[in-house]
Design a protein around this motif. Structure first.
Motif, mmCIF file in Angstrom:
data_model
loop_
_atom_site.group_PDB
_atom_site.id
_atom_site.type_symbol
_atom_site.label_atom_id
_atom_site.label_comp_id
_atom_site.label_asym_id
_atom_site.label_seq_id
_atom_site.Cartn_x
_atom_site.Cartn_y
_atom_site.Cartn_z
ATOM 1 N N GLY A 25 8.703 7.348 2.789
ATOM 2 C CA GLY A 25 8.202 6.045 4.092
ATOM 3 C C GLY A 25 9.058 5.025 3.858
ATOM 4 O O GLY A 25 7.971 4.293 4.488
ATOM 5 N N TYR A 26 9.193 4.520 2.267
ATOM 6 C CA TYR A 26 8.883 2.847 1.668
ATOM 7 C C TYR A 26 10.127 2.379 2.606
ATOM 8 O O TYR A 26 10.642 1.554 3.559
ATOM 9 N N SER A 27 11.642 3.263 2.234
ATOM 10 C CA SER A 27 12.046 2.613 3.105
ATOM 11 C C SER A 27 12.540 3.077 4.522
ATOM 12 O O SER A 27 13.138 2.046 5.405
ATOM 13 N N ALA A 73 0.754 -1.337 -0.014
ATOM 14 C CA ALA A 73 0.157 -0.215 -0.145
ATOM 15 C C ALA A 73 0.742 1.409 0.143
ATOM 16 O O ALA A 73 0.584 2.370 -0.832
ATOM 17 N N THR A 74 1.898 1.136 0.574
ATOM 18 C CA THR A 74 2.988 2.410 0.426
ATOM 19 C C THR A 74 3.570 2.598 -1.082
ATOM 20 O O THR A 74 3.271 3.601 -1.006
ATOM 21 N N ALA A 75 4.334 1.411 -1.287
ATOM 22 C CA ALA A 75 4.497 1.642 -2.423
ATOM 23 C C ALA A 75 3.400 2.278 -3.546
ATOM 24 O O ALA A 75 3.585 2.680 -4.485
ATOM 25 N N GLN A 76 2.158 1.528 -2.865
ATOM 26 C CA GLN A 76 0.854 2.036 -4.215
ATOM 27 C C GLN A 76 0.753 3.787 -3.804
ATOM 28 O O GLN A 76 0.313 4.555 -4.806
ATOM 29 N N LYS A 112 3.762 10.225 6.442
ATOM 30 C CA LYS A 112 3.141 9.969 7.784
ATOM 31 C C LYS A 112 1.802 9.009 7.310
ATOM 32 O O LYS A 112 1.747 8.151 8.326
ATOM 33 N N GLU A 113 0.522 8.921 6.250
ATOM 34 C CA GLU A 113 -0.412 8.447 6.254
ATOM 35 C C GLU A 113 0.539 6.820 5.939
ATOM 36 O O GLU A 113 -0.655 5.780 6.869
ATOM 37 N N ASN A 114 1.595 6.323 5.344
ATOM 38 C CA ASN A 114 2.248 5.399 5.251
ATOM 39 C C ASN A 114 2.224 4.820 7.007
ATOM 40 O O ASN A 114 1.874 3.986 7.248
ATOM 41 N N PHE A 115 3.174 5.924 7.098
ATOM 42 C CA PHE A 115 3.328 5.155 9.448
ATOM 43 C C PHE A 115 2.534 4.852 10.105
ATOM 44 O O PHE A 115 1.749 4.090 10.545
ATOM 45 N N LYS A 134 7.028 19.369 1.479
ATOM 46 C CA LYS A 134 5.723 18.710 2.465
ATOM 47 C C LYS A 134 5.067 18.099 2.093
ATOM 48 O O LYS A 134 4.262 16.743 3.025
ATOM 49 N N LYS A 135 4.590 17.045 1.074
ATOM 50 C CA LYS A 135 3.518 16.774 -0.271
ATOM 51 C C LYS A 135 4.376 15.252 0.837
ATOM 52 O O LYS A 135 3.521 14.680 0.845
ATOM 53 N N HIS A 136 6.205 15.358 0.636
ATOM 54 C CA HIS A 136 5.956 13.765 0.679
ATOM 55 C C HIS A 136 6.267 13.115 2.156
ATOM 56 O O HIS A 136 6.153 12.284 2.415
ATOM 57 N N ALA A 137 6.263 14.418 3.092
ATOM 58 C CA ALA A 137 6.576 14.149 4.392
ATOM 59 C C ALA A 137 4.479 13.417 4.546
ATOM 60 O O ALA A 137 4.554 12.959 5.657
ATOM 61 N N GLU A 138 3.686 14.750 4.255
ATOM 62 C CA GLU A 138 2.340 14.067 4.224
ATOM 63 C C GLU A 138 2.177 12.464 3.916
ATOM 64 O O GLU A 138 1.207 11.687 4.319
ATOM 65 N N VAL A 139 2.186 12.619 2.703
ATOM 66 C CA VAL A 139 2.118 10.741 2.193
ATOM 67 C C VAL A 139 3.200 9.772 3.641
ATOM 68 O O VAL A 139 2.709 8.503 3.756
#
Ligand code: SAH
Ligand code: DHB
Ligand code: MG
Length: 221
Positions: A69-71, A26-29, A99-102, A92-97
Motif C-alpha cells: 500500500g505504499y504507492s 512505518a508503511t515501508a518498515q 490494510k493495516e497500513n491504511f 492475501k498477505k499483501h492485502a492484509e499488510v
C-alpha cells in the motif's frame, strides 16, 4: 558509478523535501518486517504520483497491484474528503499488510482493497459502474500489462491519466528477444501504447533508489 550517483541524488532530494512522514516510514518498515517483496515505488516517485493526482483533480483513483500500500497511500492522500481509491491485489498477505497500513494512516474509509486476479476484478468494476476513474496506476504482474491497459481505457473518460510502472527494466526492453516474460510483457505493452490512437503517451526513465526503470504516462483523448 552512475547507480551510486543516482541513488545519492535521490537521497539528497528526499532529505531536502522530507517527503516521508512517520506513517509512510512505518508503511515501508512493515513491508520489510512482513517479508513481502520490497518493490514499492520510491519516496520521490510517490511524491510525484501524489502531485499528478492533485494535478488531475482526482476524485476516483484505480490502482492495479497494491503490495503493502505504499504507492496507494501517496495517491490516496491527494484525494478530496469524498474521494475514493480502489486498489486490486491478488495476494492475501499483501492485502492484509496494506490494510493495516491504511488503518494506521487513517485512510481506510477512502480505500477499497479488492482481493483477486486483476484480470477478473477489472470486468467486475466495469459491471459495477465503478468508473470512470480520473487516474489509474498499473503496477501488478507485467505479462498482462496490455490487457490491464485495455481495461483501464474502458474504465476511463477523456482526460483520464493512466500511468504504468516498470516499462524500461534496466534497458532490457532494448533486447530484440528476451527470455524474461516481464520484459516481453512490457515490450508488448509499450508497442501497443505507441500505436494506440485513443491516448497521448510517452515513457520517461526513472533512476535513483530503485534500479533503472521507467514509467509510461498517458492521457485519454
Ligand atoms: N504499487 C505497489 C507495488 C506493487 S508490486 C507500490 O509501489 O507500493 C506488484 C503487486 O501486484 C504485488 O503485490 C503482487 O502480489 C500483485 N499482483 C501480481 N499479480 C497480480 C494479479 N494477477 N492481479 C492482481 N495483483 C497482482
Ligand atoms: C518488480 C515489480 C515492480 O512493480 C517493481 O516496481 C519492481 C520490480 C518485479 O516484479 O520484479
Ligand atoms: Mg512497480
Amino acid at each position: 558509478m552512475n547507480e551510486q550517483l543516482f541513488e545519492a541524488v535521490d537521497q539528497y532530494i528526499g532529505n531536502l523535501f522530507r517527503d516521508e512522514d512517520d506513517c509512510l516510514k512505518a508503511t515501508a518498515q512493515s513491508i520489510i518486517d512482513s517479508g513481502i517483496p520490497q518493490i514499492s515505488i520510491s519516496p520521490n516517485q510517490g511524491k510525484f504520483l501524489h502531485i499528478l493526482a492533485r494535478l488531475a483533480n482526482a476524485k476516483k483513483i484505480l490502482e492495479v497491484g497494491t503490495l503493502g500500500g505504499y504507492s496507494t497511500i501517496w495517491m490516496a492522500r491527494a484525494l478530496p474528503k469524498d474521494g475514493k481509491l480502489i486498489t486490486i491485489e491478488i495476494d492475501k498477505k499483501h492485502a492484509e499488510v496494506a490494510k493495516e497500513n491504511f488503518n494506521r494512516c487513517g485512510l481506510s474509509a477512502k480505500i477499497d482493497v479488492r482481493l483477486g486476479k486483476a484480470i477478473d476484478v477489472l470486468p467486475i468494476l466495469e459491471q459495477e459502474g465503478a468508473g470512470p476513474f480520473d487516474m489509474i496506476f498499473i503496477d501488478a504482474d507485467k505479462p498482462p500489462y496490455t490487457e490491464y491497459f485495455q481495461w483501464a481505457l474502458k474504465l476511463s473518460r477523456p482526460g483520464t491519466l493512466i500511468i504504468a510502472d516498470n516499462v524500461v527494466r534496466e534497458g532490457k526492453i532494448l533486447l530484440e528477444e528476451s527470455p524474461d516474460e516481464m520484459v516481453a510483457g512490457v515490450k508488448r505493452f509499450n508497442k501497443y501504447l505507441s500505436e494506440c490512437k485513443d491516448i497521448t503517451a510517452t515513457i520517461f526513465q526513472t533512476v535513483g533508489a530503485k534500479e533503472h526503470d521507467g514509467m509510461a504516462i498517458c492521457i485519454v483523448n
